[in-house]
Structures are given as structure tokens and as C-alpha cells.
Design an enzyme around this catalytic site. Structure first.
Site, PDB file in Angstrom:
ATOM      1  N   HIS A  52       0.919  -1.236  -0.146  1.00 53.78           N
ATOM      2  CA  HIS A  52      -0.050  -0.263   0.025  1.00 53.78           C
ATOM      3  C   HIS A  52       0.908   1.379  -0.050  1.00 53.78           C
ATOM      4  O   HIS A  52       2.046   1.271   0.436  1.00 53.78           O
ATOM      5  CB  HIS A  52      -1.085  -0.529   1.120  1.00 53.78           C
ATOM      6  CG  HIS A  52      -1.480   0.482   1.284  1.00 53.78           C
ATOM      7  ND1 HIS A  52      -2.045   2.372   1.477  1.00 53.78           N
ATOM      8  CD2 HIS A  52      -3.345   0.577   0.616  1.00 53.78           C
ATOM      9  CE1 HIS A  52      -3.118   3.078   1.070  1.00 53.78           C
ATOM     10  NE2 HIS A  52      -3.975   2.164   0.674  1.00 53.78           N
ATOM     11  N   ASP A  82      -7.476  -5.617  -0.344  1.00 59.34           N
ATOM     12  CA  ASP A  82      -8.473  -6.289  -0.509  1.00 59.34           C
ATOM     13  C   ASP A  82      -8.020  -7.816  -1.032  1.00 59.34           C
ATOM     14  O   ASP A  82      -8.769  -8.356  -1.360  1.00 59.34           O
ATOM     15  CB  ASP A  82      -7.729  -5.465  -2.220  1.00 59.34           C
ATOM     16  CG  ASP A  82      -8.208  -4.571  -2.872  1.00 59.34           C
ATOM     17  OD1 ASP A  82      -9.649  -4.179  -2.873  1.00 59.34           O
ATOM     18  OD2 ASP A  82      -7.675  -3.639  -2.970  1.00 59.34           O
TER      19      ASP A  82
END
Ligand code: CMC
Length: 466
Positions: free
Chosen positions: A342, A399
Site C-alpha cells: 500500500h 483487497d
């Protein structure tokens, strides 16, 4: 809202932030502040130094305000991919990526995910405060009132091929929706804005379900106003005219939680897109339709779909978790561990932590044993022990586990990014509003360092090589 503190510029009492004045409207962003401390940053270019004010957010984040740098020095800053650039002051969502903290309007995500509802969280994000009971009831009534699509919109659906990706349909239909409410295209007054926001939030799930029904050749199911937001969506997805569907309460609470977890994430790619489009004073429909397009990419909201594709291809090939991780580490393979890493989190994404626990609970309650969950856990364990991932601080993101839960609920894989978009809608709307309410709005317009050819003269076609 607490303003950003601008530090530095000794002698000044107040300093205007680059994009605005002293707007005190709840939920709007501003950085005009009393100067508290004599701190500043100094930038030296060649033999000249420039003093730059330092801006401090309410959670202590520090930014060097370069809004006057080009005027002062002729130079700009360069930050490919904006990893070190704050594009605005915002009062909506706080992330501490090192600590793995996420808060909407100050409320920890862990509390909202368990205790709030999606509609309440949406209200919080959009309007800045949790709703009173009356405000909540009124907003819910507005969502019910706007849940139907204009019948003429059916014709638009007919134009799409049956295998069209639902994200393409979603973005096109949101934009088309604006054509049916021309009066709301420039929702300047608060009532118009609330109406447009409720229309979009409500109809987006109707469009999503209709695009799914079209893809499988089943008739549309009309929404049922007596149902709450999430069960109503599940009804439109899974009911048939001759076979009503009663959503499992565990599925409803899991989906509600998924939507809350996706509801905002500050200046991510799609939200920055919405803000960028909104900064040109484009209407709310056009701006959030652009957000859907940005979200579709596999590095962003399309990653939930990519995770499932990755897990199923590993399972189909019989490859072990370690063998796959070895391939990911081999840079020539260009394979990424989808659902990992991320831009902001250098720690476990707090949303992934909640979703991982939910995965176990939901699958157990539904009596499902999914080999994908076992594989995902093996991949995570292997990666988190591996120097490659440790050094780069790569952890599971939102996700990684969300798709496994959605699959268990019966939501088809191509619809995963659509679920993300439904969840993210309140965040986009809140950010669009923040831009629209800026007291001194400016179009977002980054600069660049040009590296192409210098001036050269046009060569006629007959004088160029064959
Ligand atoms: N698998 C393998 N290596 C990775 C991964 C990954 N998933 N993510 C980052 N890296 C490596 C990358 O190769 C680079 O290595 P090196 O320093 O040797 O060149 C280093 O880690 C830094 O990566 P980056 O691409 O510069 O990081 P970024 O901040 O630009 O990208 C990201 C962030 C999310 C796009 C990236 O981590 C990624 O591609 N992840 C997989 C896709 C994904 O799961 N996306 C969902 C993001 S969360 C939900 C959302 O916001 O939409």
C-alpha cells in the site's frame, strides 16, 4: 473542525492557506490558522535560500507549504506519483500508515465497522457528524425515495453487450443519471446537494444490481423501499420474479461491514480523481463517474478481483504458496502479490485485519470451506516471514480478504470492484463537497518538468525518411 496549524513565518499573526480563507462550514477543509510556533523550512537552490511555512494537521502531520515557491524562486517540486505531496487540507479521513490507523471524521474504523451502519457512516463522512435520529431517518427516507431508476434508463442498459464489465456500465450510467436531473447538475444549495448525494448513493446499487442481472440475462428486480440499504441491494441482486430471496442476516452484516470499510480512504487514486474533476466545477455525477473509472484499475479497486484471479490460478496450477512467492520476488516475472502493499500503510492495513477475522466467521457461519482462504493465509504467512516483504513493509491490504467473503456471499467476481465503488461513494461525495465548499476554489492543475525535444522546425512529409 480543527484547522491545520501553520508554523513559522516569524512576525506573522495569521497566514492564509493556499486554497482558501477562513471557512467555518462543518466538513469543509481549510488551513488558515493562528501561527503558534516560529518553525519554518528552508530550501536552498544554488546560492539562494527560501523560507517555507510549515503546516501541521490536527494529528500532527507536518507539511512544507510550497504554494508560493514558484513565485519566489521560479522552481517547482517534482514528486512522480505524488507519494510525498499533500494535495489539500482535508477534514474527512485520517490515516497513520506507520501505525495502521484509519479514522473517519475522528472515529476509529474498528468502532464504525462493528457498531455503525453504512448509511450512518455515509452521513458522517458526507456531512461531518454522526446523524441525529431525525437526520438519520430523513436521510434513509431520501435514499428510499430515490432508489428507482428512470424507466428510460433501461434503454441505456440495452446498448451494452452482455459481457460488458459492470464497472464500465456503472460509470456510464452514473453519468447518464445526471441527464435525468438537470436541475441537480450544479447542486449549489445544501438541499440540492443532499438530494443529489442521496440519489447517487441510492441509485448506484440499483444500477449495480441491474448490470449484474443483464450480464446473466435475468429480469431486473425493482427495489423494495421497506428494506434497508444492504438487504435491498441483495434483494435486487439475487431475487427472481418467481423466487424471492431472503438475505441471510450474517451476509447482510458482513456486506454492511465491507461497505463501511471501503467508504473512504483520503487521497487515493479515485478520490483524487473525483477531487480533480470536481475542482473544474464539474457536477457531482460527472465527478464520481470519473472516480469509478479510476477505481477500476487493478492496482486500485480492481485489486479485489485480481486477488481472486491470482488465487484461482495458483490453485489450478497446484503451485505452493512458497513457489508463488518466489516468483513474485523475481523482478523479471513482473508478478505482484495482489492484495499486498500500500502506498500509505507500512503496517497491517486495519481494514485487512478486520476482514481477515470476518472471513473466518462468515465462512464458518455459512458452512463454507474455501480452499482460497487457506491459500490466502499461506501466502500471507509466507510473505510476512520473507525478507523481501519485510524490508519493503508490504502487508495485506483491504483487497486481500474482501473478495473471499464476497465470493462466499455469492457475489460474482467481476462485481467486486463495483462493490468497492458502492462502498466508496460516500467518500467521493464527501470529497467533492469539500472541494465545492472551498471558500477560494482553484482548479487542480499540477505542473511538470518537461523532458521532451527542445524547439525544432517542422519537416514537410516529402523531406522525411520513407
Ligand atoms: N507484490 C510484490 N512486490 C511489491 C508489491 C506487491 N504487491 N507491492 C509493492 N511491491 C514492491 C515493488 O516492486 C517495489 O519494489 P522495489 O523497491 O524493489 O522496486 C516496492 O515494493 C515499492 O513498491 P511501489 O510499487 O513503489 O509501491 P507503491 O506505493 O507505488 O504501490 C501499490 C502501491 C498498492 C500499487 C502496490 O503495493 C501494488 O501494486 N500492490 C498490488 C495491487 C494491490 O493490491 N492494490 C490494492 C491497493 S489497496 C486498495 C486501494 O487503495 O485500492
Amino acid at each position: 473542525m480543527m484547522p491545520c496549524r501553520v508554523m513559522g513565518m516569524p512576525g506573522l499573526i495569521r497566514r492564509r492557506r493556499p486554497r482558501g480563507g477562513a471557512d467555518r462550514t462543518p466538513g469543509s477543509s481549510f488551513c488558515e490558522v493562528p501561527i503558534a510556533m516560529p518553525d519554518k523550512a528552508t530550501l536552498t537552490i544554488g546560492d539562494k535560500s527560501y523560507e517555507l511555512p510549515v503546516v501541521v494537521g490536527t494529528e500532527g502531520e507536518v507539511g512544507v507549504d510550497i504554494s508560493n515557491l514558484r513565485n519566489q524562486s521560479g522552481a517547482i517540486t517534482l514528486d512522480d506519483g505524488y507519494a510525498n505531496t499533500g494535495s489539500c487540507c482535508s477534514a474527512i479521513t485520517f490515516i497513520d500508515g506507520d501505525q495502521g490507523i484509519l479514522r473517519y471524521r475522528g472515529y476509529p474504523i474498528e468502532q464504525l465497522a462493528i457498531r455503525s451502519t453504512f448509511v450512518e457512516t455515509a452521513y458522517l463522512l458526507i456531512f461531518g457528524e454522526l446523524p441525529s435520529r431525525t437526520q438519520h431517518a430523513e436521510f434513509r427516507a431520501l435514499l428510499s425515495q430515490h432508489e428507482y431508476l428512470h424507466e428510460d434508463m433501461r434503454h441505456h442498459f440495452e446498448g451494452f453487450p452482455p459481457n460488458a464489465h459492470p464497472m464500465a456500465i456503472l460509470s456510464a450510467m452514473i453519468n447518464a443519471m445526471g441527464c435525468y436531473q438537470p436541475a441537480l447538475l450544479n447542486p449549489d444549495d445544501p438541499e440540492h446537494f443532499t438530494d443529489a448525494a442521496a440519489r447517487i448513493m441510492s441509485k448506484v446499487r440499483t444500477i449495480a444490481a441491474a448490470s449484474y442481472k443483464k450480464s446473466i440475462g435475468e429480469p431486473w428486480m425493482y427495489p423494495r423501499p421497506e428494506l434497508q440499504y444492504v438487504p435491498n441491494f441483495l434483494h435486487m441482486m439475487f431475487s427472481k420474479p418467481n423466487r424471492p430471496y431472503e438475505p441471510d442476516p450474517d451476509v447482510v452484516s458482513a456486506l454492511r461491514m465491507i461497505l463501511i470499510l471501503h467508504a473512504d480512504h483520503e487521497q487515493n487514486c479515485s478520490t483524487s480523481t473525483v477531487r480533480m474533476v470536481g475542482s473544474a466545477q464539474a457536477n457531482l455525477y460527472a465527478s464520481v463517474a470519473a472516480g469509478v473509472c479510476a477505481l477500476w484499475g487493478p492496482l486500485h479497486g480492481g485489486a479485489n478481483q485480481a486477488v481472486i484471479n491470482m488465487l484461482s490460478s495458483i490453485l489450478a496450477s497446484g503451485e505452493t504458496a512458497s513457489a508463488f512467492i518466489a516468483k513474485v520476488k523475481d523482478k523479471t516475472s513482473k508478478i505482484r502479490l495482489m492484495g499486498f502493499g500500500h502506498r500509505v500503510y507500512r503496517n497491517y492495513d486495519p481494514r485487512a485485519k478486520i476482514l481477515k477475522e470476518a472471513c473466518d466467521k462468515v465462512l464458518a457461519k455459512l458452512g463454507i470451506h474455501d480452499p482460497m482462504l487457506d491459500l490466502a493465509k499461506q501466502l500471507e504467512e509466507t510473505a510476512l516471514r520473507d525478507e523481501y516483504f519485510i524490508q519493503r513493509k508490504l502487508y495485506p491490504n483491504v483487497d486481500f480478504y474482501s473478495g473471499i467473503i464476497m465470493r462466499a456471499m455469492g457475489i460474482p467476481v467481476p462485481m467486486f470492484p463495483v462493490m468497492f465503488a458502492i462502498g466508496r461513494m460516500p467518500g467521493w461525495i464527501a470529497h467533492w463537497r469539500e472541494v465545492a465548499l472551498s471558500p477560494n476554489p482553484r482548479i487542480y492543475r499540477p505542473r511538470q518538468i518537461y523532458v521532451g525535444p527542445t524547439k525544432r522546425d517542422y519537416v514537410p512529409a516529402d523531406q522525411r525518411p520513407l
